[in-house]
Motif scaffolding. Structure first.
Motif, mmCIF file in Angstrom:
data_model
loop_
_atom_site.group_PDB
_atom_site.id
_atom_site.type_symbol
_atom_site.label_atom_id
_atom_site.label_comp_id
_atom_site.label_asym_id
_atom_site.label_seq_id
_atom_site.Cartn_x
_atom_site.Cartn_y
_atom_site.Cartn_z
ATOM 1 N N MET A 1 56.232 60.841 56.657
ATOM 2 C CA MET A 1 55.941 60.168 55.668
ATOM 3 C C MET A 1 54.513 60.262 55.072
ATOM 4 O O MET A 1 53.553 60.440 55.896
ATOM 5 N N THR A 2 54.556 60.699 53.661
ATOM 6 C CA THR A 2 53.332 60.736 53.139
ATOM 7 C C THR A 2 52.297 59.872 53.474
ATOM 8 O O THR A 2 52.535 58.752 52.945
ATOM 9 N N LYS A 3 50.938 60.229 53.398
ATOM 10 C CA LYS A 3 49.515 59.277 53.792
ATOM 11 C C LYS A 3 49.063 59.816 52.314
ATOM 12 O O LYS A 3 48.771 60.577 52.085
ATOM 13 N N PHE A 4 48.946 58.675 51.427
ATOM 14 C CA PHE A 4 48.042 58.824 50.551
ATOM 15 C C PHE A 4 46.698 58.233 50.334
ATOM 16 O O PHE A 4 46.518 57.262 50.783
ATOM 17 N N CYS A 5 45.711 58.913 49.784
ATOM 18 C CA CYS A 5 44.332 58.463 49.720
ATOM 19 C C CYS A 5 44.039 58.663 48.201
ATOM 20 O O CYS A 5 44.528 59.290 47.488
ATOM 21 N N ALA A 6 42.820 57.980 48.016
ATOM 22 C CA ALA A 6 42.296 57.771 46.692
ATOM 23 C C ALA A 6 41.139 58.451 46.723
ATOM 24 O O ALA A 6 40.095 58.264 47.465
ATOM 25 N N ASN A 7 40.885 59.565 45.550
ATOM 26 C CA ASN A 7 39.534 60.208 45.272
ATOM 27 C C ASN A 7 38.839 59.192 44.409
ATOM 28 O O ASN A 7 39.135 59.076 43.330
ATOM 29 N N LEU A 8 37.884 58.611 45.248
ATOM 30 C CA LEU A 8 36.968 57.335 44.471
ATOM 31 C C LEU A 8 35.890 58.053 43.221
ATOM 32 O O LEU A 8 35.265 57.255 42.609
ATOM 33 N N THR A 9 35.924 59.379 43.471
ATOM 34 C CA THR A 9 35.061 60.092 42.317
ATOM 35 C C THR A 9 35.739 60.034 40.764
ATOM 36 O O THR A 9 35.223 59.866 39.894
ATOM 37 N N TRP A 10 37.236 60.160 41.129
ATOM 38 C CA TRP A 10 38.100 60.113 39.873
ATOM 39 C C TRP A 10 38.761 58.555 39.740
ATOM 40 O O TRP A 10 38.840 58.447 38.393
ATOM 41 N N LEU A 11 39.076 57.940 40.478
ATOM 42 C CA LEU A 11 39.866 56.674 40.523
ATOM 43 C C LEU A 11 39.014 55.569 40.624
ATOM 44 O O LEU A 11 37.984 55.247 41.133
ATOM 45 N N PHE A 12 39.401 54.484 39.800
ATOM 46 C CA PHE A 12 38.556 53.051 39.777
ATOM 47 C C PHE A 12 37.146 53.166 39.293
ATOM 48 O O PHE A 12 36.263 52.470 39.527
ATOM 49 N N THR A 13 37.111 54.009 38.297
ATOM 50 C CA THR A 13 35.632 54.329 37.737
ATOM 51 C C THR A 13 35.162 53.141 37.011
ATOM 52 O O THR A 13 34.169 53.413 36.457
ATOM 53 N N GLU A 14 35.985 52.345 36.483
ATOM 54 C CA GLU A 14 35.600 51.318 35.987
ATOM 55 C C GLU A 14 34.619 50.359 36.805
ATOM 56 O O GLU A 14 34.088 49.177 36.178
ATOM 57 N N SER A 232 45.687 63.461 48.672
ATOM 58 C CA SER A 232 44.738 62.594 47.740
ATOM 59 C C SER A 232 45.225 62.754 46.241
ATOM 60 O O SER A 232 45.418 63.788 45.692
ATOM 61 N N GLY A 233 45.278 61.662 45.474
ATOM 62 C CA GLY A 233 45.103 61.612 44.278
ATOM 63 C C GLY A 233 43.617 61.586 43.588
ATOM 64 O O GLY A 233 42.719 61.048 43.710
ATOM 65 N N GLU A 234 43.564 63.005 43.064
ATOM 66 C CA GLU A 234 42.399 63.520 42.379
ATOM 67 C C GLU A 234 42.927 63.777 40.931
ATOM 68 O O GLU A 234 42.926 64.771 40.355
ATOM 69 N N TYR A 235 42.817 62.896 39.878
ATOM 70 C CA TYR A 235 43.022 62.764 38.668
ATOM 71 C C TYR A 235 42.480 61.941 37.667
ATOM 72 O O TYR A 235 41.789 60.757 38.211
ATOM 73 N N GLY A 236 42.346 62.001 36.524
ATOM 74 C CA GLY A 236 41.837 61.019 35.535
ATOM 75 C C GLY A 236 42.898 60.220 35.004
ATOM 76 O O GLY A 236 43.729 60.683 34.527
ATOM 77 N N PRO A 237 42.754 58.896 35.386
ATOM 78 C CA PRO A 237 43.646 58.096 34.768
ATOM 79 C C PRO A 237 44.165 57.905 33.186
ATOM 80 O O PRO A 237 43.038 58.116 32.719
ATOM 81 N N SER A 238 45.481 57.983 32.910
ATOM 82 C CA SER A 238 45.569 57.924 31.508
ATOM 83 C C SER A 238 45.174 56.428 30.586
ATOM 84 O O SER A 238 44.690 56.471 29.891
ATOM 85 N N LYS A 239 45.142 55.499 31.493
ATOM 86 C CA LYS A 239 44.460 54.034 31.097
ATOM 87 C C LYS A 239 43.690 53.387 32.195
ATOM 88 O O LYS A 239 42.733 54.266 32.603
ATOM 89 N N THR A 240 43.919 52.528 32.739
ATOM 90 C CA THR A 240 43.268 52.016 34.159
ATOM 91 C C THR A 240 43.884 52.742 35.311
ATOM 92 O O THR A 240 44.929 53.105 35.232
ATOM 93 N N THR A 241 43.275 52.731 36.516
ATOM 94 C CA THR A 241 43.719 53.404 37.591
ATOM 95 C C THR A 241 45.005 52.587 38.040
ATOM 96 O O THR A 241 46.033 53.076 38.525
ATOM 97 N N GLN A 242 44.832 51.131 38.136
ATOM 98 C CA GLN A 242 45.891 50.485 38.551
ATOM 99 C C GLN A 242 47.357 50.409 37.987
ATOM 100 O O GLN A 242 48.361 50.348 38.268
ATOM 101 N N ASP A 243 47.118 50.758 36.406
ATOM 102 C CA ASP A 243 48.182 50.934 35.506
ATOM 103 C C ASP A 243 48.972 51.996 35.673
ATOM 104 O O ASP A 243 50.187 52.221 35.620
#
Length: 249
Positions: A1-14, A232-243
């Motif tokens: 089962m894949t374990k996902f983590c968030a790259n906080l340099t890229w995500l939730f930057t608001e 790890s999700g290391e990307y620039g969200p198209s809108k907000t991270t949560q969306d």
């Protein structure tokens, strides 16, 4: 089962960095990574990790004083003293945070001498911190012109030459697509060397959902191959991270 983590340099930057840990946990992540957390007091980061029951998966190294300048020194001739000094500082910081991986950035260099320096520095680093997992990552020239570690064949050769149990590959599917044009083939070649995976869609480095890379197939392949590390999700969200988090389900 894949374990996902968030790259906080890229995500939730608001949000300010220290508030992103709570947001990541609320969104369903159990791990986080931060590229260059060195401007923040390490104990403040530890407190956030503990408060929200999060694992620090990875940080970058060197340099601790990175602020948009040179992307590392590991392959840069005549900067070995600086590499070693910054590496030791980064290892201390990683240990305090309990970071699973420390990504060593090669910097901008080219040629045989740069390769020799790179191998020497990685051998020294692996011996200097034998209990710390160290990673290298091919980065495409379009995103980082002149970056030495820009090829998966070079990465495999480097790992085999250094021959240290604590030096492995950080496989970024976005960069794999940019470098090779075939993520699945690149993964098949590099999976034996890989301890950490990062994802983003091409061509715009957005959410790993619809686009050029078939991420459902890629995640299924990771499971089929028995990959046990983090993704790890290391990307620039198209809108907000949560969306844009539907991809993790």
């Amino acid at each position: 089962m894949t374990k996902f983590c968030a790259n906080l340099t890229w995500l939730f930057t608001e949000l300010p960095l220290l508030e992103r840990f709570a947001a990541a946990k609320e969104a369903g992540f159990d791990g986080v990574e931060v590229q260059f957390p060195y401007d923040v007091n390490a104990q403040d980061v530890v407190n956030q990790l503990s408060r929200h029951d999060l694992k620090m998966v990875s940080i970058n190294c060197p340099p601790p004083n990175y602020a948009g300048g040179e992307p590392g020194w590991a392959a840069v001739p005549d900067l070995q003293d600086r590499f070693q000094r910054d590496f030791n500082r980064a290892v201390r910081y990683a240990k305090t945070l309990g970071a699973e991986h420390l990504h060593i950035m090669s910097g901008q260099a080219q040629g045989h001498h740069a390769k020799k320096v790179y191998i020497e520095n990685l051998r020294w680093a692996a011996a200097q911190a034998p209990k710390q997992s160290l990673t290298i990552e091919p980065i495409n020239h379009g995103d980082m012109p002149g970056y030495f570690m820009n090829d998966f064949d070079l990465a495999a050769e480097t790992i085999k030459t250094v021959d240290a149990p604590n030096l492995r590959l950080q496989f970024d599917a976005y960069h794999a697509a940019k470098i090779t044009g075939d993520v699945m083939a690149a993964w098949d070649r590099m999976r034996e060397h890989t301890v950490h995976v990062q994802v983003a869609q091409t061509p715009d480095r957005t959410e790993p959902d619809k686009g050029e890379i078939d991420y459902p197939a890629f995640f299924a392949q990771l499971d089929a191959d028995g990959y046990k590390g983090w993704v790890s999700g290391e990307y620039g969200p198209s809108k907000t991270t949560q969306d844009g988090l539907a991809w993790i389900s």
